[in-house]
Design a protein around this motif. Structure first.
Motif, mmCIF file in Angstrom:
data_model
loop_
_atom_site.group_PDB
_atom_site.id
_atom_site.type_symbol
_atom_site.label_atom_id
_atom_site.label_comp_id
_atom_site.label_asym_id
_atom_site.label_seq_id
_atom_site.Cartn_x
_atom_site.Cartn_y
_atom_site.Cartn_z
ATOM 1 N N ALA A 154 27.081 -19.414 -7.414
ATOM 2 C CA ALA A 154 26.685 -19.446 -6.007
ATOM 3 C C ALA A 154 27.772 -20.078 -5.140
ATOM 4 O O ALA A 154 27.986 -19.660 -3.993
ATOM 5 C CB ALA A 154 25.364 -20.208 -5.843
ATOM 6 N N THR A 155 28.460 -21.076 -5.657
ATOM 7 C CA THR A 155 29.505 -21.729 -4.853
ATOM 8 C C THR A 155 30.646 -20.756 -4.552
ATOM 9 O O THR A 155 31.183 -20.754 -3.440
ATOM 10 C CB THR A 155 30.049 -22.951 -5.606
ATOM 11 N N THR A 211 36.604 -17.096 -0.029
ATOM 12 C CA THR A 211 37.187 -16.391 1.115
ATOM 13 C C THR A 211 37.801 -15.046 0.738
ATOM 14 O O THR A 211 38.318 -14.345 1.601
ATOM 15 C CB THR A 211 38.277 -17.259 1.757
ATOM 16 N N GLU A 212 37.724 -14.679 -0.541
ATOM 17 C CA GLU A 212 38.316 -13.426 -0.989
ATOM 18 C C GLU A 212 37.218 -12.482 -1.455
ATOM 19 O O GLU A 212 36.312 -12.870 -2.193
ATOM 20 C CB GLU A 212 39.302 -13.672 -2.132
ATOM 21 N N TRP A 213 37.298 -11.222 -1.024
ATOM 22 C CA TRP A 213 36.346 -10.191 -1.452
ATOM 23 C C TRP A 213 37.132 -9.115 -2.192
ATOM 24 O O TRP A 213 37.839 -8.315 -1.592
ATOM 25 C CB TRP A 213 35.620 -9.603 -0.244
ATOM 26 N N GLY A 228 33.454 -13.446 -2.545
ATOM 27 C CA GLY A 228 33.234 -14.457 -1.507
ATOM 28 C C GLY A 228 32.755 -13.814 -0.210
ATOM 29 O O GLY A 228 33.298 -12.797 0.240
ATOM 30 N N ILE A 229 31.757 -14.425 0.423
ATOM 31 C CA ILE A 229 31.100 -13.814 1.583
ATOM 32 C C ILE A 229 31.719 -14.253 2.902
ATOM 33 O O ILE A 229 31.438 -13.659 3.952
ATOM 34 C CB ILE A 229 29.593 -14.169 1.573
ATOM 35 N N ILE A 230 32.558 -15.270 2.904
ATOM 36 C CA ILE A 230 33.069 -15.828 4.162
ATOM 37 C C ILE A 230 33.795 -14.770 4.988
ATOM 38 O O ILE A 230 33.576 -14.634 6.203
ATOM 39 C CB ILE A 230 33.996 -17.021 3.886
ATOM 40 N N ALA A 262 38.611 -3.510 5.353
ATOM 41 C CA ALA A 262 39.352 -4.686 4.908
ATOM 42 C C ALA A 262 38.544 -5.945 5.173
ATOM 43 O O ALA A 262 38.068 -6.162 6.285
ATOM 44 C CB ALA A 262 40.705 -4.759 5.614
ATOM 45 N N ALA A 263 38.393 -6.769 4.133
ATOM 46 C CA ALA A 263 37.709 -8.064 4.278
ATOM 47 C C ALA A 263 38.779 -9.132 4.437
ATOM 48 O O ALA A 263 39.476 -9.482 3.482
ATOM 49 C CB ALA A 263 36.830 -8.338 3.059
#
Length: 490
Positions: A232-233, A239-241, A255-257, A424-425
């Motif tokens: 979960a963390t 910061t990477e998808w 990462g969802i950020i 692009a994420a």
């Protein structure tokens, strides 16, 4: 028996029962309907309700319970080493269901006999090759235990469907016969039918609540399953998808950020376009426009709400993107590298949201009592002062609701983002760069090459749950602002 034919049989029983029930009621009084407690049709409808309602309720409950029973029965056949190799028992169950569906397909095509499909000693490699030749998806090596589990899965489902069909038909017949038997001149058919219809209406009204609960539970359960497979963390703070459809998610970065940043950035650009234009249009239509202009302009604005979002996406891709490129691209300021960018999607999405803001705000402003306007004009206030100091404050709660609706619509938009903003994420403040949103990635993850029970597919539910919580928070915050303002205004 297919569900469609089962429903048709139940409806045929109900229709026959209606005719028999009505005819029996008239025969019981010698054809004189005045001697009946209720109109003859009520006796027929009584038969229809008692034939359809119990049968359909049984069918719905059976369809909900049967998958649970079958899955629990089959899961005991899964070897521990197979579950450990796949990383999760749910992944193995997904493979079993897929293999069972493939066996149904190839037997239906005639490529495999029913005896061979049921044979516990069948060659797994031959079965796998037959499925591949038929175009069925086989994502891993089929072993004998998995094949036997899929065969049991098929057998239990076939037996359950047969038993369900027989019981549903028997319940429909029993209900119809019971209703026909109780038909007599003293029977209060109208009261029974009206109470039954009232219960059905209550059930229909409850569907929305139950559907919401079902959606939330589905998101919660699948999100919990995702977090069992992925930290979960890393999901909330990564910061990477970079999903990888190989290795059961072992090399994926989810990462969802970056996705949240793209979602909010594009939504802010869209609201910056839609809110001022929509609100100004609403003020003009409600306070300044003549009835003739209003009767023409308001429907034209609302036409925008009926345009499919894929059309807006094509408009962004083929018109707005190249137009922005001609101004901000290499031939202009040099800020823009391609036509897909945050600004492209934001501008087109803002155009799409204009009718949501203008139409609702216009209705709210028109709902402000004329007496409040007259009270402002009396001391000598001008029209603009009245609008600014009286009308807009009085309509502010509704306007906030309109803006909130537009914000929710912007956060949930998909096609415009896919075609206009790119995939692009990234974390960037440049509105002329390509970005993507949470909703776009939900679509791509569920239509990718991963197993439905893999982290790359389950992450879609975690993304949806995150959006749900964010939208709920926005709603609560907006409600707090509206109530606080109303207290000050009152």
């Amino acid at each position: 028996m297919p569900i469609f034919w089962l429903i048709l049989i139940v409806l045929a029983i109900a229709a026959t029962g209606f005719v028999i029930g009505r005819k029996r009621a008239l025969q019981s009084v010698g054809g004189d309907g005045r001697r009946l407690h209720s109109l003859p049709g009520y006796y027929g409808y009584n038969v229809v309700l008692k034939a359809i309602v119990p049968a359909f309720l049984l069918m719905i409950v059976w369809l909900l319970v049967q998958p649970l029973v079958v899955n629990n029965s089959v899961s005991g056949m899964i070897p521990e080493e197979a579950a450990q190799t796949a990383g999760s028992q749910s992944l193995v169950m997904s493979e079993i269901r897929r293999l069972s569906s493939g066996l149904d397909a190839v037997t239906g095509m005639g490529l495999l006999s029913e005896e061979a499909a049921r044979d516990p000693g069948a060659d797994p490699e031959a079965i796998s090759q037959t499925l591949r030749d038929a175009g069925q998806i086989v994502t891993s090596e089929v072993t004998t235990p998995i094949l036997n589990a899929a065969q049991r899965f098929r057998g239990l489902n076939a037996t359950g469907n047969l038993a369900m069909s027989a019981l549903v038909i028997l319940v429909a017949l029993a209900g119809a016969l019971l209703a026909i038997r109780e038909t007599n001149p003293e029977f209060r058919a109208r009261n029974t039918v009206e109470q039954g219809v009232k219960a059905l209406l209550i059930g229909a009204a409850s569907i929305a609540v139950l559907t919401t609960i079902g959606i939330v539970l589905s998101l919660v359960f699948n999100t919990v399953e995702f977090f069992r497979l992925y930290p979960a963390t890393d999901f909330f703070f990564g910061t990477e998808w970079a999903p990888s459809f190989s290795g059961r998610g072992g090399s994926s970065q989810l990462g969802i950020i970056a996705l949240l940043w793209g979602t909010f950035y594009i939504s802010i650009v869209a609201l910056a376009v839609a809110v001022p234009i929509g609100l100004f249009a609403a003020v003009y239509l409600s306070e300044y426009a003549s009835p003739r202009v209003r009767s023409f302009a308001k429907p034209m604005l609302e036409v925008l709400a009926g345009i499919p979002t894929i059309v807006y996406g094509l408009f962004a891709l083929l018109t707005v993107g190249p137009l922005l490129m001609s101004v901000f691209g290499r031939e202009g300021f040099g800020w823009m590298q391609s036509g897909t960018a945050v600004m492209t999607a934001g501008l087109v999405m803002g155009i799409m949201l204009i009718p949501f803001v203008s139409s609702l705000s216009d209705d709210i402003i028109n709902a402000v009592p004329q007496a409040m306007r007259d009270g402002s004009y009396g001391p000598g206030a001008t029209k603009s002062e009245t609008i600014k100091q009286v009308v807009l404050p009085a309509a502010l709660p509704g306007i906030v609701g309109a803006v909130l609706l537009a914000a929710s619509r912007a956060i949930g938009e998909t096609m415009i983002v896919v075609l206009g903003a790119g995939a692009a994420a990234r974390l960037s403040l440049n509105p002329f760069e390509a970005m993507t949103t949470v909703t776009a990635k939900i679509v791509s993850q569920l239509t990718g090459d991963a197993d439905f029970a893999s982290p790359e597919a389950l992450v879609a539910f975690a993304l949806g749950m995150t959006l749900f919580v964010i939208t709920l928070g926005l709603n609560v915050f907006a409600l707090y602002i509206v109530r606080k303002y109303r207290e000050q205004y009152d």
